[in-house]
Write an enzyme that holds these catalytic residues in place. Structure first.
Site, PDB file in Angstrom:
ATOM      1  CG  LEU A 135      -1.995  -1.022   1.372  1.00  0.00           C
ATOM      2  CD1 LEU A 135      -2.743  -0.838   2.692  1.00  0.00           C
ATOM      3  CD2 LEU A 135      -2.962  -0.966   0.205  1.00  0.00           C
ATOM      4  CG  ASP A 136       0.432   4.285  -2.929  1.00  0.00           C
ATOM      5  OD1 ASP A 136       1.313   3.550  -3.415  1.00  0.00           O
ATOM      6  OD2 ASP A 136      -0.506   4.769  -3.594  1.00  0.00           O
ATOM      7  NE  ARG A 137       6.220   8.118   2.854  1.00  0.00           N
ATOM      8  CZ  ARG A 137       7.405   7.977   3.462  1.00  0.00           C
ATOM      9  NH1 ARG A 137       7.471   7.932   4.773  1.00  0.00           N
ATOM     10  NH2 ARG A 137       8.500   7.888   2.732  1.00  0.00           N
ATOM     11  NE  ARG A 236      -2.727   8.195  -5.341  1.00  0.00           N
ATOM     12  CZ  ARG A 236      -1.450   8.384  -5.001  1.00  0.00           C
ATOM     13  NH1 ARG A 236      -0.740   7.367  -4.535  1.00  0.00           N
ATOM     14  NH2 ARG A 236      -0.904   9.569  -5.138  1.00  0.00           N
TER      15      ARG A 236
END
Length: 299
Positions: A135-137, A236
């Site tokens: 997962l992205d930060r 996104r």
């Protein structure tokens, strides 16, 4: 059936006499309230045949040995960024907070793998966390980490069949025109590592995202996304393509940032256990600060 008290009085020990889900058995034999039993489970205070168990419906069989911690919490992971949701001998499911990487990306960077490795060392577990997805930060939510290379490879080898339901919830900018639907396109990175979407094949990877509007206000939409494919930045990019980017998205957004974070959370994760082949289903709550944007007075 109670056996003895040992380990310097920290645990009460029992032997299972009949088949039962773990929570039901504990309520019938341990003499604690439902809330205290659940808290003990969540706090890694229950061991079955020597391993920590947090699943309420873990199946017990006659002869299994149960150890119940007498303290409120026992050897639990203490981190503001990582919460253990489930753990067994082969894997761990965690809920990641905003602001922490899934794995190291540079010297001394804060990441979930390092936090888990420290926890395994603290609890005398001879294993390391193996990353199987990311997962992205700035994205929060559910993740799986394998405890050994064999389990990691098993999960990665057939990921899209093993993980049969993965859903995210996001706050999008503006009010959606359609309550539900599907967006599909080819996603490809340019030289600046910006992922762009194309309705015609462009040498990228085909991505399919299903969406459903859960709630809305004058300014925002609370949307559930179900991934049919798992591409980089898929939600996104697809949200931005629909004209309603994820709020707080500094890369693909429009500057709409109501709560000071990327409003994307992985809240449902369902998969077949790579060793036992059991169906494992986990869901977290929608973040409270997401929900606060959809109070009735704001509609």
């Amino acid at each position: 059936m109670k056996a003895n008290n040992s380990e310097q009085g920290q645990y009460s020990h029992y032997v299972v006499d009949k088949e039962s889900p773990l929570l039901e058995w504990l309520l019938a034999h341990v003499g604690l309230s439902r809330s205290k039993v659940k808290a003990t489970l969540q706090g890694h205070g229950i061991r079955v045949n020597g391993k920590f168990i947090t699943r309420h419906d873990y199946p017990l069989k006659p002869g299994m040995k149960i150890a119940v911690s007498k303290t409120k919490r026992n050897e639990t992971l203490k981190s503001r960024y990582v919460k253990i949701v489930y753990e067994d001998n082969y894997l761990v499911v965690v809920e990641k907070a905003v602001g922490i990487l899934s794995m190291a990306a540079g010297h001394s960077s804060l990441n979930v793998k390092t936090v888990l490795d420290g926890y395994f060392h603290q609890t005398n577990q001879p294993c390391q966390a193996h990353v199987v997805h990311r997962l992205d930060r700035e994205t929060s939510g559910l993740m799986i980490y394998a405890k050994d290379k064999k389990t990691e490879l098993s999960l990665e080898a057939d990921w899209h069949r093993t993980v049969y339901d993965r859903r995210y919830v996001a706050v999008l900018s503006g009010r959606m025109e359609d309550r539900e639907g599907t967006i599909a396109s080819w996603l490809k990175d340019n030289k600046a590592y910006f992922t762009y979407s194309s309705q015609v094949e462009n040498g990228g990877k085909y991505a399919v995202t299903h969406f459903y509007v859960l709630d809305e206000s004058k300014e925002y939409s609370l949307v559930e996304f179900r991934l049919e494919t798992g591409r980089k930045n898929q939600i996104r990019v697809h949200a931005a393509e629909m004209g309603h980017p994820v709020c707080g998205d500094m890369k693909y957004g429009n500057g709409d940032d109501p709560i000071g974070r990327l409003c994307l959370h992985a809240y449902t994760l369902c998969f077949y256990h790579p060793v036992t082949h059991e169906s494992m289903e986990f869901q977290t709550r929608i973040p409270q600060n997401f929900q606060q944007l959809f109070l009735h007075t704001n509609k």
